[in-house]
Design a protein around this motif. Sequence first.
Motif, PDB file in Angstrom:
ATOM      1  N   LYS A  12      12.385  14.994  47.251  1.00 25.62           N
ATOM      2  CA  LYS A  12      12.827  14.200  48.392  1.00 25.62           C
ATOM      3  C   LYS A  12      12.286  12.774  48.342  1.00 25.62           C
ATOM      4  CE  LYS A  12      14.624  13.798  52.624  1.00 25.62           C
ATOM      5  NZ  LYS A  12      16.052  13.981  52.937  1.00 25.62           N
ATOM      6  N   LYS A  13      11.043  12.618  47.936  1.00 29.23           N
ATOM      7  CA  LYS A  13      10.416  11.293  47.905  1.00 29.23           C
ATOM      8  C   LYS A  13      10.663  10.554  46.598  1.00 29.23           C
ATOM      9  CE  LYS A  13       8.730  10.028  50.929  1.00 29.23           C
ATOM     10  NZ  LYS A  13       9.319   9.487  52.189  1.00 29.23           N
ATOM     11  N   GLY A  14      11.405  11.146  45.692  1.00 29.26           N
ATOM     12  CA  GLY A  14      11.763  10.469  44.448  1.00 29.26           C
ATOM     13  C   GLY A  14      10.681  10.488  43.383  1.00 29.26           C
ATOM     14  N   ILE A  15       9.621  11.251  43.592  1.00 28.36           N
ATOM     15  CA  ILE A  15       8.511  11.252  42.628  1.00 28.36           C
ATOM     16  C   ILE A  15       8.921  11.937  41.327  1.00 28.36           C
ATOM     17  CG2 ILE A  15       6.156  12.069  42.219  1.00 28.36           C
ATOM     18  CD1 ILE A  15       5.650  11.760  45.226  1.00 28.36           C
ATOM     19  N   LEU A  16       9.619  13.061  41.414  1.00 33.20           N
ATOM     20  CA  LEU A  16      10.079  13.728  40.205  1.00 33.20           C
ATOM     21  C   LEU A  16      11.015  12.829  39.405  1.00 33.20           C
ATOM     22  CD1 LEU A  16      10.764  17.378  41.458  1.00 33.20           C
ATOM     23  CD2 LEU A  16       8.990  16.658  39.849  1.00 33.20           C
ATOM     24  N   LYS A  17      11.927  12.176  40.086  1.00 29.05           N
ATOM     25  CA  LYS A  17      12.867  11.285  39.399  1.00 29.05           C
ATOM     26  C   LYS A  17      12.119  10.149  38.698  1.00 29.05           C
ATOM     27  CE  LYS A  17      16.792   8.176  40.115  1.00 29.05           C
ATOM     28  NZ  LYS A  17      17.317   8.494  38.772  1.00 29.05           N
ATOM     29  N   GLU A  18      11.170   9.545  39.391  1.00 32.79           N
ATOM     30  CA  GLU A  18      10.427   8.428  38.807  1.00 32.79           C
ATOM     31  C   GLU A  18       9.710   8.836  37.533  1.00 32.79           C
ATOM     32  OE1 GLU A  18       7.758   6.863  41.696  1.00 32.79           O
ATOM     33  OE2 GLU A  18       9.353   6.361  43.132  1.00 32.79           O
ATOM     34  N   GLU A  19       9.015   9.964  37.580  1.00 34.73           N
ATOM     35  CA  GLU A  19       8.217  10.367  36.418  1.00 34.73           C
ATOM     36  C   GLU A  19       9.086  10.839  35.260  1.00 34.73           C
ATOM     37  OE1 GLU A  19       5.199   9.640  36.040  1.00 34.73           O
ATOM     38  OE2 GLU A  19       4.932   8.962  38.111  1.00 34.73           O
ATOM     39  N   PHE A  20      10.158  11.559  35.552  1.00 27.83           N
ATOM     40  CA  PHE A  20      11.001  12.043  34.452  1.00 27.83           C
ATOM     41  C   PHE A  20      11.936  10.963  33.920  1.00 27.83           C
ATOM     42  CE2 PHE A  20       9.499  16.181  35.891  1.00 27.83           C
ATOM     43  CZ  PHE A  20       9.277  16.804  34.666  1.00 27.83           C
ATOM     44  N   ASP A  21      12.286   9.980  34.744  1.00 25.92           N
ATOM     45  CA  ASP A  21      13.049   8.841  34.232  1.00 25.92           C
ATOM     46  C   ASP A  21      12.264   8.092  33.157  1.00 25.92           C
ATOM     47  OD1 ASP A  21      15.330   9.239  35.687  1.00 25.92           O
ATOM     48  OD2 ASP A  21      14.940   7.677  37.174  1.00 25.92           O
ATOM     49  N   LYS A  22      10.952   8.064  33.299  1.00 29.63           N
ATOM     50  CA  LYS A  22      10.104   7.337  32.343  1.00 29.63           C
ATOM     51  C   LYS A  22      10.196   7.919  30.934  1.00 29.63           C
ATOM     52  CE  LYS A  22       6.633   6.037  35.820  1.00 29.63           C
ATOM     53  NZ  LYS A  22       5.241   6.257  36.291  1.00 29.63           N
ATOM     54  N   ILE A  23      10.505   9.200  30.837  1.00 29.26           N
ATOM     55  CA  ILE A  23      10.581   9.832  29.516  1.00 29.26           C
ATOM     56  C   ILE A  23      12.027  10.126  29.112  1.00 29.26           C
ATOM     57  CG2 ILE A  23       8.269  10.821  29.746  1.00 29.26           C
ATOM     58  CD1 ILE A  23       9.732  13.563  30.199  1.00 29.26           C
ATOM     59  N   GLY A  24      12.976   9.611  29.880  1.00 26.72           N
ATOM     60  CA  GLY A  24      14.376   9.763  29.514  1.00 26.72           C
ATOM     61  C   GLY A  24      15.004  11.085  29.882  1.00 26.72           C
ATOM     62  N   THR A  25      14.444  11.764  30.895  1.00 26.48           N
ATOM     63  CA  THR A  25      15.036  13.009  31.401  1.00 26.48           C
ATOM     64  C   THR A  25      15.692  12.705  32.741  1.00 26.48           C
ATOM     65  OG1 THR A  25      13.377  14.379  30.295  1.00 26.48           O
ATOM     66  CG2 THR A  25      14.557  15.385  32.132  1.00 26.48           C
ATOM     67  N   PRO A  26      17.019  12.584  32.769  1.00 23.62           N
ATOM     68  CA  PRO A  26      17.696  12.094  33.970  1.00 23.62           C
ATOM     69  C   PRO A  26      17.932  13.125  35.056  1.00 23.62           C
ATOM     70  CG  PRO A  26      19.297  12.488  32.239  1.00 23.62           C
ATOM     71  CD  PRO A  26      17.949  12.771  31.637  1.00 23.62           C
ATOM     72  N   GLN A  27      17.790  14.402  34.742  1.00 24.34           N
ATOM     73  CA  GLN A  27      18.159  15.438  35.710  1.00 24.34           C
ATOM     74  C   GLN A  27      17.028  16.438  35.895  1.00 24.34           C
ATOM     75  OE1 GLN A  27      21.917  17.288  34.863  1.00 24.34           O
ATOM     76  NE2 GLN A  27      21.649  18.909  36.365  1.00 24.34           N
ATOM     77  N   VAL A  28      16.601  16.614  37.152  1.00 29.49           N
ATOM     78  CA  VAL A  28      15.578  17.605  37.504  1.00 29.49           C
ATOM     79  C   VAL A  28      16.192  18.570  38.511  1.00 29.49           C
ATOM     80  CG1 VAL A  28      13.283  18.002  38.447  1.00 29.49           C
ATOM     81  CG2 VAL A  28      13.743  15.907  37.141  1.00 29.49           C
ATOM     82  N   ASN A  29      16.253  19.843  38.149  1.00 40.02           N
ATOM     83  CA  ASN A  29      16.838  20.865  39.006  1.00 40.02           C
ATOM     84  C   ASN A  29      15.743  21.756  39.576  1.00 40.02           C
ATOM     85  OD1 ASN A  29      19.495  20.039  38.098  1.00 40.02           O
ATOM     86  ND2 ASN A  29      19.103  21.216  36.237  1.00 40.02           N
ATOM     87  N   LEU A  30      15.806  22.058  40.857  1.00 39.86           N
ATOM     88  CA  LEU A  30      14.870  22.974  41.487  1.00 39.86           C
ATOM     89  C   LEU A  30      15.547  24.326  41.670  1.00 39.86           C
ATOM     90  CD1 LEU A  30      13.111  20.737  44.177  1.00 39.86           C
ATOM     91  CD2 LEU A  30      12.539  21.087  41.761  1.00 39.86           C
TER      92      LEU A  30
END
Length: 358
Positions: free
Chosen positions: A50-68
């Motif tokens: 919700k706060k975009g933390i997962l997106k921020e950290e995984f964007d840094k390594i080139g992983t665009p999609q995080v599924n829960l």
Amino acid sequence: MKHSFRLNAIGMAIAGSVLASLWASPSALAEEKLPYINLQLRPWTVVAQKKGILKEEFDKIGTPQVNLIASGTAELVGAESAALDKGAIAIAQRMIYPATVHRANGLDAVIIWESEPSNEFRTPILARANNDQIKTVQDLDGKKFASSRVSCYFTSPFEVLTKAGLPLDSRTQKGRVRYQSIDNSAAVNAALLSGAIDATAAHLAVNNAAALWLSGEVKVVGRSPNDGVYVNGAGRVSYFAMRDFVDKYPQAVKAFLIAHERTKKWIYANIDEASQIIAEGTRVPVEIAKFQITDPSTYEFMKGERNADNARKGIRDFQAWYIANGDDILTDRRLTDEQIHAFVDERFFAGGQYSIYN
């Protein structure tokens, strides 16, 4: 000379082609990029998403999609380990005892994070609040106890009851307390409230146990000692992942651990907002979500154990204690010292190549 020049030119062309192919292949010179990652839907991960933390950290390594991925309505204790083995999720959370049992049973996984020691509040023995026949652990002599066998719901009461002289039944020996293994939490709760069993154990911060506790349906009749083997070893939280995944995507594991730490700090700085997010994301009342953050029984937001050797020692110590006191699973399939050493992946602990503590 012309002939020699032609050979040199061909050699240079081949070398250039090889270098170009190496640069074009991420796995040849750098870690292969992970196109997506599946993680468990947990209180902290819904906040991190919700706060975009997962997106921020995984964007840094080139992983665009995080599924829960939710565990499902069946609430089968241990289902995450099967999901890990089949590739449905990348990283699983379990307390260190069940993680160790899964490894002993052949799951080729490694520990990438372990918590600080547990406490006496995390996994108490519970009885119905209106059961006047059971007020203390001693009252469980000859009574029925049910829980998931490969979980803290077995290891915590196992220690408490053993030290009280009231061991649980095992596959090899009858004890003083009748034991039944049930992996479905809803079934255990129904059995307890209906009187089919007399007691169980649970993490109070888990949704269903928190609901029973806050509604006054259950009472605590026993707790793990703070100087005991459960609190200091078997009851620590762990995150573990399949060895081949960790070897292939160590930066993804590090991104996960960074997000984990960042989210915990944000949650404790914003408890009310975090409670709202968790309530919505995990579909529980806000008071339960807040209880999960603030009660001493909480386990989702613990600090980490930085030292890999301390983690290994904890596993060796609790494995030895449970074997000495009749744990039939670890007696049959114990980890050797070499296996324990390899089980704790020191690359993610202090001083390791991918540690968040450096």
